[in-house]
Design a protein around this motif. Structure first.
Motif, PDB file in Angstrom:
ATOM      1  N   ASN A   1       0.851  -1.189   0.000  1.00  8.91           N
ATOM      2  CA  ASN A   1       0.000   0.000   0.000  1.00  8.91           C
ATOM      3  C   ASN A   1       0.892   1.246   0.000  1.00  8.91           C
ATOM      4  O   ASN A   1       1.768   1.385   0.840  1.00  8.91           O
ATOM      5  N   ASP A   2       0.646   2.133  -0.966  1.00  9.92           N
ATOM      6  CA  ASP A   2       1.467   3.333  -1.117  1.00  9.92           C
ATOM      7  C   ASP A   2       0.763   4.517  -0.468  1.00  9.92           C
ATOM      8  O   ASP A   2      -0.326   4.899  -0.884  1.00  9.92           O
ATOM      9  N   SER A   3       1.396   5.120   0.543  1.00  9.02           N
ATOM     10  CA  SER A   3       0.717   6.196   1.276  1.00  9.02           C
ATOM     11  C   SER A   3       0.964   7.571   0.680  1.00  9.02           C
ATOM     12  O   SER A   3       0.251   8.515   0.984  1.00  9.02           O
ATOM     13  N   ASN A   4       2.003   7.734  -0.160  1.00  7.74           N
ATOM     14  CA  ASN A   4       2.360   9.091  -0.590  1.00  7.74           C
ATOM     15  C   ASN A   4       2.383   9.302  -2.103  1.00  7.74           C
ATOM     16  O   ASN A   4       2.920  10.298  -2.589  1.00  7.74           O
ATOM     17  N   GLY A   5       1.839   8.346  -2.846  1.00  6.85           N
ATOM     18  CA  GLY A   5       1.654   8.578  -4.279  1.00  6.85           C
ATOM     19  C   GLY A   5       2.903   8.498  -5.137  1.00  6.85           C
ATOM     20  O   GLY A   5       2.864   8.879  -6.300  1.00  6.85           O
ATOM     21  N   ASP A   6       4.011   7.952  -4.594  1.00  5.21           N
ATOM     22  CA  ASP A   6       5.188   7.811  -5.459  1.00  5.21           C
ATOM     23  C   ASP A   6       5.203   6.468  -6.192  1.00  5.21           C
ATOM     24  O   ASP A   6       6.169   6.140  -6.886  1.00  5.21           O
ATOM     25  N   GLY A   7       4.135   5.694  -6.010  1.00  9.16           N
ATOM     26  CA  GLY A   7       4.017   4.444  -6.768  1.00  9.16           C
ATOM     27  C   GLY A   7       4.662   3.244  -6.095  1.00  9.16           C
ATOM     28  O   GLY A   7       4.636   2.135  -6.621  1.00  9.16           O
ATOM     29  N   VAL A   8       5.252   3.481  -4.903  1.00  7.43           N
ATOM     30  CA  VAL A   8       5.934   2.400  -4.185  1.00  7.43           C
ATOM     31  C   VAL A   8       5.263   2.218  -2.824  1.00  7.43           C
ATOM     32  O   VAL A   8       5.083   3.196  -2.083  1.00  7.43           O
ATOM     33  N   GLY A   9       4.904   1.019  -2.507  1.00  6.87           N
ATOM     34  CA  GLY A   9       4.327   0.745  -1.190  1.00  6.87           C
ATOM     35  C   GLY A   9       5.304   1.169  -0.106  1.00  6.87           C
ATOM     36  O   GLY A   9       6.508   1.243  -0.341  1.00  6.87           O
ATOM     37  N   ASP A  10       4.810   1.470   1.093  1.00  3.57           N
ATOM     38  CA  ASP A  10       5.700   1.990   2.133  1.00  3.57           C
ATOM     39  C   ASP A  10       5.171   1.663   3.524  1.00  3.57           C
ATOM     40  O   ASP A  10       4.087   1.081   3.682  1.00  3.57           O
ATOM     41  N   ILE A  11       5.968   2.067   4.526  1.00  8.37           N
ATOM     42  CA  ILE A  11       5.629   1.709   5.913  1.00  8.37           C
ATOM     43  C   ILE A  11       4.356   2.409   6.378  1.00  8.37           C
ATOM     44  O   ILE A  11       3.503   1.790   7.036  1.00  8.37           O
TER      45      ILE A  11
ATOM     46  N   GLU B   1      14.844   4.460   1.998  1.00  6.58           N
ATOM     47  CA  GLU B   1      14.227   5.791   1.879  1.00  6.58           C
ATOM     48  C   GLU B   1      12.816   5.733   1.287  1.00  6.58           C
ATOM     49  O   GLU B   1      11.904   6.400   1.771  1.00  6.58           O
ATOM     50  N   GLU B   2      12.661   4.940   0.242  1.00  5.39           N
ATOM     51  CA  GLU B   2      11.339   4.862  -0.407  1.00  5.39           C
ATOM     52  C   GLU B   2      10.270   4.356   0.555  1.00  5.39           C
ATOM     53  O   GLU B   2       9.086   4.596   0.351  1.00  5.39           O
ATOM     54  N   PHE B   3      10.688   3.596   1.577  1.00  7.48           N
ATOM     55  CA  PHE B   3       9.711   3.003   2.489  1.00  7.48           C
ATOM     56  C   PHE B   3       9.389   3.909   3.673  1.00  7.48           C
ATOM     57  O   PHE B   3       8.403   3.683   4.372  1.00  7.48           O
TER      58      PHE B   3
HETATM   59 CA    CA Z   1       5.244   5.380  -1.280  1.00  7.60          CA
END
Ligand code: CA
Ligand code: TEU
Length: 555
Positions: A17-27, A70-72
């Protein structure tokens, strides 16, 4: 014992699940979904690597064991996630990847600088022979396991990609550095480690040539090296024994014969290992893209054999997929319109009625399927991209290779989770790092929550069913109808109670003779199933519809 009774949910963070719209799932994306995970009824979360990484192999190439990718997100995000899990009674199992690091780890950057660098012997450096690598070993991800480095005119060993150099566990400083990193995370309060390819950490230092004509035999020969148990016992003494945590080791080449050496209670090494044998059942001599149909009898037999091999001294791991293998319903069930839901439910029954700790991979609980991208350009996994180069060199066309990827590729399970039917399945508001499976408008969490008949609600029910009786965790396990090409049948017995599980692995109705699975003085009472109405049965026969699973109490 909590780690025996608990059920594990596996998260592949990049795709969750991506919380910030950069296309990568994150913490933070995981934090948003903790209530959802809790609602499944699971107890533990196995989180694939979230450490700093250049992502050559999506986090399985770590450049800093003490930091978050960083991405996470940040360490603060991590701490908040861990607290959020613990608040909900969920335990966190992290991934430990110490067979290799990233080539961008400071240790390796030092190591490659010069032959007398203090970090030189943190990795395996060897001279070549007349422009050839030190031996003929082939990497899991194509090509030689040896990469030539001009700076010092030597080769370094990498069993995976060349950006994943193998750490030299012979060096006590390497071991200590790994133990220190483990302690750092345990001191933060995590509850265990899933240990990546732990069977590979000790090498035969004579580096003998391998039989590279058979992929399985080849990787088997890298495994279970001479000092692996000595290292694990040391790790247990120095770190594991000091905490109330659980461990599960992963790695090819841990066969039934070796399993107890890793997990036998008296050995003081690990709690569990993953047997990958049933995961490799489709692979041919030329590896996973040289695939063949699954041998169902062998598939069933493996559950029986592993149960026997582990006996009372060991403990098993029950799983049908993870981030490396295809979607459960596509591989072992039937993912067509008619049978997808019912076969996914039947496979949930298979998982949740076996003896051992159960692992459920993200998306499985809504019956997500394999994906079939029409171009190799849509694939991201380094394994498949490298393999594609190899097979191309052997003369294969894209049209010929794609079906192999559709069946076997790891990206099948790495497309984003389908949260709802909005663009990109609600996974991201941006452009996802890998395309979503186009079937998300039909298969997604929101739809499944609203449908009382969904795979999701069934998972919840089946999890509750397992938890209602310790029989499912601890009861003895006996298989029946071992030669039957369609039916998987077994009894579980515990404290005077006996339950029978019969699972139809086919589209067609199958009739089971009661005399083949119970004594003549016993009678059956229906207990649980995946169809709306109970399975049809009488004193002589049980009739199972396509992909029907039924559980009976036997008295
Ligand atoms: Ca993200
Ligand atoms: O996988 C180890 C392993 O055995 C894999 O090579 C497996 O055979 C392959 O993925 C099947 O296609 C672990 C991790 O689970 C995997 O994601 C990593 O890529 C690998 O180690 C290297 O760290």
């Amino acid at each position: 014992m909590w780690w025996k009774e608990g059920i594990v949910y596996q998260i592949y963070p990049r795709s969750f699940n991506d919380s910030n719209g950069d296309g990568v799932g994150d913490i933070r994306g995981i934090i948003e979904k903790l209530d959802y995970i809790k609602s499944l009824g699971v107890d533990m979360i196995w989180l694939c690597p979230v450490y700093s990484s250049p992502n050559d192999d999506n986090g399985y190439d770590i450049s800093d064991y003490y930091n978050i990718m960083e991405e996470f997100g940040t360490m603060e995000d991590f701490d908040e996630m861990l607290a959020g899990m613990h608040k909900r009674g969920l335990k966190l199992i992290m991934d430990l990847v110490v067979n290799h690091s990233s080539d961008e780890h400071a240790w390796f950057k030092e190591s490659r600088k010069s032959k007398d660098n203090p970090y030189r012997d943190w990795y395996y450096w060897r001279k070549g022979e007349n422009d050839h690598p030190p031996n003929n070993w082939m990497s899991f991800f194509s090509g030689s396991t040896w990469e030539y480095d001009e700076t010092t005119d030597e080769y370094y060993l990498h069993l995976f990609t060349k950006k994943q150099p193998d750490l030299n566990w012979e060096n006590p400083k390497v071991r200590q550095a790994c133990y220190d990193a483990m302690k750092f995370w345990f001191d933060k309060g995590i509850d265990g480690f899933r240990m990546d390819v732990i069977s590979l950490i000790s090498k035969d230092l004579s580096f003998p040539d391998a039989n590279i004509d058979d992929f399985q035999e080849m990787i088997g020969s890298y495994s279970n090296g001479p000092r692996v148990h000595e290292f694990l016992q040391e790790m247990n003494r120095e770190v594991l024994s000091k905490y109330d945590i659980m461990t599960v080791g992963e790695g090819p080449g841990i066969t039934q014969k070796e399993a107890l050496d890793y997990v036998g209670a008296s050995r003081k090494e690990l709690n569990m290992v993953f047997s990958l044998e049933h995961m490799f059942l489709n692979d041919g001599p030329d590896g996973k893209y040289d695939y063949r149909p699954m041998d169902f009898l062998r598939f069933k037999a493996l559950f029986d054999e592993w149960n026997t091999a582990l006996g009372e001294e060991g403990w098993g791991s029950i799983f049908l997929s993870n981030h490396d293998f295809p979607r459960v319903v596509s591989r072992y069930g039937n993912d067509n319109e008619q049978f997808r839901k019912i076969s996914a439910k039947m496979l949930a029954m298979l998982l949740l009625t076996h003896r051992g700790t159960v692992y459920i991979y993200q998306g499985c609980e809504i019956g997500m399927t394999n994906v079939a991208f029409q171009s190799m350009d849509d694939y991201r996994d380094v394994e498949v991209l490298n393999a594609w180069k190899d097979w191309q060199a052997k003369g294969m066309t894209e049209a010929e290779f794609l079906p192999r990827v559709h069946t076997q590729g790891r990206d099948n399970v790495r497309t984003p989770i389908h949260w709802n039917d909005s663009p990109n399945a609600g996974f991201t508001t941006g452009k996802p790092w890998i395309r979503v499976n186009p079937n998300y408008p039909k298969i997604n969490v929101e739809e499944a929550e609203a449908d009382q008949n969904s795979v999701l609600h069934f998972y919840r029910k089946a999890i509750q069913y397992r938890k209602a009786s310790k029989l499912w965790t601890y009861g003895t396990y006996v298989q029946y109808l071992k030669e039957d090409q369609n039916i998987f049948a077994y009894q579980r017995v515990y404290e005077g109670q006996t339950f029978l599980v019969v699972l139809n692995h086919s589209d067609n109705t199958q009739v089971v003779q009661v005399s083949d699975i119970a004594r003549s003085d016993q009678s059956l009472t229906f207990s649980f199933g995946n169809y709306d109405e109970a399975a049809k049965f009488d004193a002589e026969t049980i009739q199972l519809r396509g992909w029907e699973g039924a559980i009976f109490e036997i008295k």
